[in-house]
Write a protein that holds these residues in place. Structure first.
Motif, PDB file in Angstrom:
ATOM      1  N   THR A  87       1.134  -1.215  -0.035  1.00  0.00           N
ATOM      2  CA  THR A  87      -0.287   0.134  -0.387  1.00  0.00           C
ATOM      3  C   THR A  87       0.237   1.382  -0.071  1.00  0.00           C
ATOM      4  O   THR A  87       0.897   1.920  -0.319  1.00  0.00           O
ATOM      5  CB  THR A  87      -0.877   0.309   1.000  1.00  0.00           C
ATOM      6  N   LEU A  99       1.166   3.496  -2.768  1.00  0.00           N
ATOM      7  CA  LEU A  99      -0.269   3.883  -3.920  1.00  0.00           C
ATOM      8  C   LEU A  99      -0.318   4.933  -3.530  1.00  0.00           C
ATOM      9  O   LEU A  99       0.079   5.676  -2.759  1.00  0.00           O
ATOM     10  CB  LEU A  99      -1.616   2.915  -3.074  1.00  0.00           C
ATOM     11  N   TRP A 114     -12.603   8.918  -2.342  1.00  0.00           N
ATOM     12  CA  TRP A 114     -11.264   8.053  -2.323  1.00  0.00           C
ATOM     13  C   TRP A 114      -9.903   8.132  -1.172  1.00  0.00           C
ATOM     14  O   TRP A 114      -9.357   9.027  -1.993  1.00  0.00           O
ATOM     15  CB  TRP A 114     -11.071   7.396  -3.437  1.00  0.00           C
ATOM     16  N   ARG A 128      -6.086   5.924   0.099  1.00  0.00           N
ATOM     17  CA  ARG A 128      -5.937   4.846   0.077  1.00  0.00           C
ATOM     18  C   ARG A 128      -6.236   4.190   1.193  1.00  0.00           C
ATOM     19  O   ARG A 128      -6.245   2.602   0.643  1.00  0.00           O
ATOM     20  CB  ARG A 128      -4.087   5.391   0.573  1.00  0.00           C
ATOM     21  N   SER A 142      -9.576  -1.013  -3.167  1.00  0.00           N
ATOM     22  CA  SER A 142      -9.985  -0.886  -3.819  1.00  0.00           C
ATOM     23  C   SER A 142     -11.342  -0.207  -4.182  1.00  0.00           C
ATOM     24  O   SER A 142     -12.243  -0.134  -3.591  1.00  0.00           O
ATOM     25  CB  SER A 142     -10.113  -1.968  -4.443  1.00  0.00           C
ATOM     26  N   LEU A 143     -11.412   0.792  -5.540  1.00  0.00           N
ATOM     27  CA  LEU A 143     -12.757   1.097  -5.937  1.00  0.00           C
ATOM     28  C   LEU A 143     -13.625   0.490  -5.790  1.00  0.00           C
ATOM     29  O   LEU A 143     -15.356   0.543  -5.387  1.00  0.00           O
ATOM     30  CB  LEU A 143     -12.745   0.679  -7.718  1.00  0.00           C
ATOM     31  N   CYS A 174      -7.164   6.007 -13.767  1.00  0.00           N
ATOM     32  CA  CYS A 174      -7.059   4.710 -12.170  1.00  0.00           C
ATOM     33  C   CYS A 174      -5.681   3.860 -12.859  1.00  0.00           C
ATOM     34  O   CYS A 174      -5.623   3.656 -13.952  1.00  0.00           O
ATOM     35  CB  CYS A 174      -7.787   4.388 -11.638  1.00  0.00           C
ATOM     36  N   ARG A 202      -3.989  -2.252  -8.251  1.00  0.00           N
ATOM     37  CA  ARG A 202      -3.101  -2.233  -7.450  1.00  0.00           C
ATOM     38  C   ARG A 202      -1.856  -3.113  -7.456  1.00  0.00           C
ATOM     39  O   ARG A 202      -0.685  -2.834  -6.328  1.00  0.00           O
ATOM     40  CB  ARG A 202      -4.053  -2.962  -5.836  1.00  0.00           C
ATOM     41  N   VAL A 207      -7.206   1.473  -7.688  1.00  0.00           N
ATOM     42  CA  VAL A 207      -7.441   2.897  -7.598  1.00  0.00           C
ATOM     43  C   VAL A 207      -7.106   3.875  -8.149  1.00  0.00           C
ATOM     44  O   VAL A 207      -6.464   4.015  -8.906  1.00  0.00           O
ATOM     45  CB  VAL A 207      -6.587   3.245  -6.233  1.00  0.00           C
TER      46      VAL A 207
END
Length: 120
Positions: free
Chosen positions: A31, A34, A52, A54, A58-59, A91, A94, A111
């Motif tokens: 992470t 990200l 959104w 971190r 995910s979406l 986007c 990940r 993401v």
């Protein structure tokens, strides 16, 4: 269990070439690599825009937390069933996925990297 079943099927006369098995494990996501956010993610079919960050994941995880339905079977091995069309923004995934990208993303791994508008 799957190894025992495979062995039993072959012993029962099924061709080993026709016996298929899959094992699913959760991919480890670093992470720290990200984007941090915050980014606006708009779901026009649900008439919702949410922020959104971190820690939202995910979406798909973001949508589920907001009560927004994105069709998926990801947790049941139906890979790519969560594919959604990107209507605007950007986007990334990940983890490395077998997906061409472009106008769609896999919501279970995607993401935002900027404000995003997705067809959900």
């Amino acid at each position: 269990m799957t190894a025992a079943l495979r062995k039993a099927l072959i012993a029962a006369g099924h061709s080993s070439e026709l016996v298929f098995e899959e094992a699913f494990t959760a991919a480890q996501v670093d992470t720290s690599k990200l984007p941090e956010g915050p980014f606006k993610v708009t779901f026009p079919k649900s008439d919702k825009t949410v922020i959104w960050k971190r820690e939202n994941g995910s979406l798909l995880e973001l949508a589920e937390a907001q009560g927004i339905k994105i069709t998926n079977g990801c947790r049941a091995g139906q890979c790519e069933s969560c594919e959604v069309r990107i209507l605007g923004g950007e986007c990334t995934h990940r983890i490395e996925v077998n997906h061409d990208g472009g106008e769609t993303c896999l919501a279970c791994q995607a993401v935002p990297t900027a404000d995003l508008l997705i067809d959900a």
